[in-house]
Motif scaffolding. Structure first.
Motif, PDB file in Angstrom:
ATOM      1  N   ARG A 173      -2.784   3.812  -3.157  1.00  0.00           N
ATOM      2  CA  ARG A 173      -2.720   2.793  -4.071  1.00  0.00           C
ATOM      3  C   ARG A 173      -2.271   1.615  -3.361  1.00  0.00           C
ATOM      4  NH1 ARG A 173       2.515   0.471  -6.828  1.00  0.00           N
ATOM      5  NH2 ARG A 173       1.896  -0.511  -4.837  1.00  0.00           N
ATOM      6  N   CYS A 174      -3.465   0.528  -3.370  1.00  0.00           N
ATOM      7  CA  CYS A 174      -2.923  -0.745  -2.717  1.00  0.00           C
ATOM      8  C   CYS A 174      -3.268  -1.783  -3.791  1.00  0.00           C
ATOM      9  CB  CYS A 174      -3.929  -0.873  -1.658  1.00  0.00           C
ATOM     10  SG  CYS A 174      -3.812  -2.639  -0.670  1.00  0.00           S
ATOM     11  N   GLY A 175      -2.106  -2.749  -3.465  1.00  0.00           N
ATOM     12  CA  GLY A 175      -2.311  -4.023  -4.236  1.00  0.00           C
ATOM     13  C   GLY A 175      -2.035  -5.116  -3.437  1.00  0.00           C
ATOM     14  N   TYR A 176      -2.594  -6.453  -3.843  1.00  0.00           N
ATOM     15  CA  TYR A 176      -2.375  -7.700  -3.070  1.00  0.00           C
ATOM     16  C   TYR A 176      -1.488  -8.286  -4.123  1.00  0.00           C
ATOM     17  CZ  TYR A 176      -2.980 -11.649  -0.436  1.00  0.00           C
ATOM     18  OH  TYR A 176      -2.764 -13.001   0.716  1.00  0.00           O
ATOM     19  N   THR A 177      -0.240  -8.843  -3.597  1.00  0.00           N
ATOM     20  CA  THR A 177       0.621  -9.688  -4.480  1.00  0.00           C
ATOM     21  C   THR A 177       0.468 -11.018  -4.232  1.00  0.00           C
ATOM     22  OG1 THR A 177       2.463  -9.433  -3.234  1.00  0.00           O
ATOM     23  CG2 THR A 177       2.260  -7.606  -5.113  1.00  0.00           C
ATOM     24  N   MET A 178       0.122 -12.037  -4.934  1.00  0.00           N
ATOM     25  CA  MET A 178       0.083 -13.378  -4.651  1.00  0.00           C
ATOM     26  C   MET A 178       1.188 -14.127  -5.486  1.00  0.00           C
ATOM     27  SD  MET A 178      -4.197 -13.643  -4.651  1.00  0.00           S
ATOM     28  CE  MET A 178      -4.423 -12.505  -6.036  1.00  0.00           C
ATOM     29  N   ARG A 179       1.876 -14.617  -5.132  1.00  0.00           N
ATOM     30  CA  ARG A 179       3.203 -15.191  -5.749  1.00  0.00           C
ATOM     31  C   ARG A 179       3.302 -16.833  -5.747  1.00  0.00           C
ATOM     32  NH1 ARG A 179       6.472 -10.711  -6.091  1.00  0.00           N
ATOM     33  NH2 ARG A 179       6.299  -9.202  -4.123  1.00  0.00           N
ATOM     34  N   TYR A 180       3.560 -17.352  -6.938  1.00  0.00           N
ATOM     35  CA  TYR A 180       3.446 -18.653  -7.047  1.00  0.00           C
ATOM     36  C   TYR A 180       4.531 -19.496  -7.897  1.00  0.00           C
ATOM     37  CZ  TYR A 180      -1.193 -17.906  -5.706  1.00  0.00           C
ATOM     38  OH  TYR A 180      -2.507 -17.156  -5.317  1.00  0.00           O
ATOM     39  N   CYS A 231       0.634  -1.370   0.049  1.00  0.00           N
ATOM     40  CA  CYS A 231      -0.172   0.034  -0.102  1.00  0.00           C
ATOM     41  C   CYS A 231       0.960   1.138   0.018  1.00  0.00           C
ATOM     42  CB  CYS A 231      -0.768   0.011   1.338  1.00  0.00           C
ATOM     43  SG  CYS A 231      -2.014   1.499   1.375  1.00  0.00           S
ATOM     44  N   LYS A 232       0.637   2.149  -0.996  1.00  0.00           N
ATOM     45  CA  LYS A 232       1.182   3.454  -1.026  1.00  0.00           C
ATOM     46  C   LYS A 232       0.379   4.509  -0.604  1.00  0.00           C
ATOM     47  CE  LYS A 232       4.886   2.242  -4.524  1.00  0.00           C
ATOM     48  NZ  LYS A 232       5.907   2.177  -3.885  1.00  0.00           N
ATOM     49  N   ASP A 233       0.662   4.924   0.670  1.00  0.00           N
ATOM     50  CA  ASP A 233      -0.381   5.912   1.003  1.00  0.00           C
ATOM     51  C   ASP A 233      -0.336   7.372   0.418  1.00  0.00           C
ATOM     52  OD1 ASP A 233      -1.200   4.625   3.360  1.00  0.00           O
ATOM     53  OD2 ASP A 233       0.571   5.110   4.600  1.00  0.00           O
ATOM     54  N   PRO A 234      -1.333   8.428   0.312  1.00  0.00           N
ATOM     55  CA  PRO A 234      -1.472   9.203  -0.496  1.00  0.00           C
ATOM     56  C   PRO A 234      -0.315  10.259  -0.299  1.00  0.00           C
ATOM     57  CG  PRO A 234      -3.521   8.885   0.168  1.00  0.00           C
ATOM     58  CD  PRO A 234      -2.537   7.934   0.908  1.00  0.00           C
ATOM     59  N   TYR A 235       0.540  11.060  -0.878  1.00  0.00           N
ATOM     60  CA  TYR A 235       1.462  11.914  -0.837  1.00  0.00           C
ATOM     61  C   TYR A 235       2.629  11.394  -0.304  1.00  0.00           C
ATOM     62  CZ  TYR A 235      -2.592  15.183  -1.406  1.00  0.00           C
ATOM     63  OH  TYR A 235      -3.634  15.817  -1.863  1.00  0.00           O
ATOM     64  N   THR A 236       2.527  10.460   0.689  1.00  0.00           N
ATOM     65  CA  THR A 236       3.841   9.699   1.232  1.00  0.00           C
ATOM     66  C   THR A 236       4.088   8.567   0.949  1.00  0.00           C
ATOM     67  OG1 THR A 236       2.458   8.973   3.051  1.00  0.00           O
ATOM     68  CG2 THR A 236       3.354  11.039   3.111  1.00  0.00           C
ATOM     69  N   GLY A 237       3.625   7.696  -0.232  1.00  0.00           N
ATOM     70  CA  GLY A 237       4.048   6.248  -0.672  1.00  0.00           C
ATOM     71  C   GLY A 237       5.317   6.473  -1.081  1.00  0.00           C
ATOM     72  N   ARG A 238       6.188   5.511  -0.564  1.00  0.00           N
ATOM     73  CA  ARG A 238       7.488   5.540  -0.994  1.00  0.00           C
ATOM     74  C   ARG A 238       7.693   4.818  -2.421  1.00  0.00           C
ATOM     75  NH1 ARG A 238      10.903   2.406   3.415  1.00  0.00           N
ATOM     76  NH2 ARG A 238       9.246   0.761   3.169  1.00  0.00           N
ATOM     77  N   ALA A 239       8.753   5.141  -3.187  1.00  0.00           N
ATOM     78  CA  ALA A 239       9.019   4.741  -4.395  1.00  0.00           C
ATOM     79  C   ALA A 239       9.495   3.195  -4.139  1.00  0.00           C
ATOM     80  CB  ALA A 239      10.339   5.369  -5.381  1.00  0.00           C
ATOM     81  N   THR A 240       9.306   2.411  -5.365  1.00  0.00           N
ATOM     82  CA  THR A 240       9.944   1.097  -5.225  1.00  0.00           C
ATOM     83  C   THR A 240      10.852   1.242  -6.204  1.00  0.00           C
ATOM     84  OG1 THR A 240       7.778   0.092  -4.829  1.00  0.00           O
ATOM     85  CG2 THR A 240       9.393  -1.434  -5.586  1.00  0.00           C
ATOM     86  N   PRO A 241      12.395   0.911  -5.917  1.00  0.00           N
ATOM     87  CA  PRO A 241      13.245   1.078  -7.002  1.00  0.00           C
ATOM     88  C   PRO A 241      13.212  -0.014  -8.046  1.00  0.00           C
ATOM     89  CG  PRO A 241      14.065   1.255  -4.726  1.00  0.00           C
ATOM     90  CD  PRO A 241      12.844   0.748  -4.542  1.00  0.00           C
ATOM     91  N   TRP A 242      13.868   0.035  -8.978  1.00  0.00           N
ATOM     92  CA  TRP A 242      14.026  -0.903  -9.901  1.00  0.00           C
ATOM     93  C   TRP A 242      14.660  -2.097  -9.334  1.00  0.00           C
ATOM     94  CZ3 TRP A 242      11.205  -0.274 -14.013  1.00  0.00           C
ATOM     95  CH2 TRP A 242      10.723   1.094 -14.494  1.00  0.00           C
ATOM     96  N   HIS A 243      13.860  -3.439  -9.506  1.00  0.00           N
ATOM     97  CA  HIS A 243      14.555  -4.596  -8.969  1.00  0.00           C
ATOM     98  C   HIS A 243      13.966  -5.665  -9.646  1.00  0.00           C
ATOM     99  CE1 HIS A 243      10.454  -4.282  -7.236  1.00  0.00           C
ATOM    100  NE2 HIS A 243      10.725  -5.556  -6.924  1.00  0.00           N
ATOM    101  N   GLU A 244      14.570  -6.904  -9.468  1.00  0.00           N
ATOM    102  CA  GLU A 244      14.398  -8.078  -9.667  1.00  0.00           C
ATOM    103  C   GLU A 244      13.462  -8.893  -8.433  1.00  0.00           C
ATOM    104  OE1 GLU A 244      17.605  -8.489 -12.800  1.00  0.00           O
ATOM    105  OE2 GLU A 244      17.889  -8.301 -10.683  1.00  0.00           O
ATOM    106  N   ASP A 245      12.288  -9.581  -8.562  1.00  0.00           N
ATOM    107  CA  ASP A 245      12.131 -10.511  -7.141  1.00  0.00           C
ATOM    108  C   ASP A 245      13.269 -11.529  -6.931  1.00  0.00           C
ATOM    109  OD1 ASP A 245       9.775  -8.738  -6.924  1.00  0.00           O
ATOM    110  OD2 ASP A 245       8.494 -10.275  -8.287  1.00  0.00           O
ATOM    111  N   SER A 246      13.367 -11.971  -7.918  1.00  0.00           N
ATOM    112  CA  SER A 246      14.398 -13.250  -7.832  1.00  0.00           C
ATOM    113  C   SER A 246      15.614 -12.803  -7.050  1.00  0.00           C
ATOM    114  CB  SER A 246      14.882 -13.658  -9.096  1.00  0.00           C
ATOM    115  OG  SER A 246      15.279 -12.702 -10.176  1.00  0.00           O
ATOM    116  N   ALA A 247      16.350 -11.566  -7.213  1.00  0.00           N
ATOM    117  CA  ALA A 247      17.434 -11.231  -6.625  1.00  0.00           C
ATOM    118  C   ALA A 247      17.502 -11.295  -5.395  1.00  0.00           C
ATOM    119  CB  ALA A 247      17.794  -9.912  -7.016  1.00  0.00           C
TER     120      ALA A 247
END
Length: 245
Positions: free
Chosen positions: A205-212, A94-110
């Protein structure tokens, strides 16, 4: 609800580009409303945690298995990784209004290096709880970058980013933005380069990630102390420490 599947063309595009957008409602309105209520409860109980730190909520709330192990999700996942499916993890982001942090470029696998013996059939379903748009920091990817999964990283400021490292030298002009309405989802390969800009808008901005993962992969118990995985569908191929088998 119709069975959630990608078309042959969409699967081919997923294999080539490393992602797919499912611009349909994944769950019924009633079921989606139930999931959103669970998220709101978790958010209210987060204490001192930041809103983007609600990791593995299914460890705390078994109601989430009604979604994680549902046919709606697994039918979609099966189209890209096959019929033998393990539940790796989930995460309310969840990224809160005005204060939601950036998610840097990355790979989950790393961030999972050494925890599994292969990374070629791991998929994340990113379900939009709120409207996810470029203006409030939706996810973005660099298409076709899922051939490796272990790029070179550099340090960044962890106070304004969700991670303290980022991939070096990413060409942001190639980015594709995953704009989704509530209830729609995206799928991405664990190795693809992706991230998100900070949320400077007035809209949460909220999302739910489901990883398989395909059970052809071996989850290494000695590298996953205290971590729990479930067999979601099919059979165990590699001999994994599933808690429900």
């Amino acid at each position: 609800m119709n069975q959630a599947k990608l078309t042959v063309e969409e699967v081919n595009d997923y294999r080539k580009d490393g992602y797919a957008l499912y611009k349909k409602q994944l769950f019924s309105p009633e079921k989606f409303s139930e999931l959103k209520q669970i998220f709101e409860e978790q958010l209210a109980e987060k204490g001192n945690k930041l809103s983007d730190e609600l990791d593995t909520p299914h460890f705390r709330d078994e109601r989430l298995f009604d979604f994680l192990m549902s046919d709606e999700v697994l039918d979609l996942v099966e189209t890209v990784i096959g019929p033998n499916i393990g539940l790796w993890s989930s995460h309310f982001i969840c990224k809160d209004p005005y204060t939601g942090r950036a998610t840097p470029w990355h790979e989950d696998s790393a961030y999972w290096e050494g925890r599994l013996d292969r990374f070629d059939k791991i998929v994340t379903v990113w379900l939009a709880i709120d409207r996810s748009w470029e203006e409030n920091g939706c996810m973005r990817v660099i298409p076709g970058t899922h051939d490796n999964g272990f790029s070179d990283y550099e340090d960044v400021d962890g106070k304004i980013n969700t991670f303290s490292t980022q991939i070096k030298g990413v060409d942001e002009s190639k980015a594709v933005y995953f704009e989704l309405e509530p209830g729609e989802c995206s799928l991405h390969d664990s190795r693809i380069i992706h991230g998100a800009q900070p949320n400077t808008s007035p809209y949460r901005r909220c999302g739910y990630t489901m990883r398989y993962f395909s059970t052809e992969a071996k989850v290494l118990p000695e590298k996953n102390a205290g971590f729990r995985i479930w067999l979601a569908r099919g059979k165990d191929i590699a001999g994994n420490p599933f808690v429900n088998v």
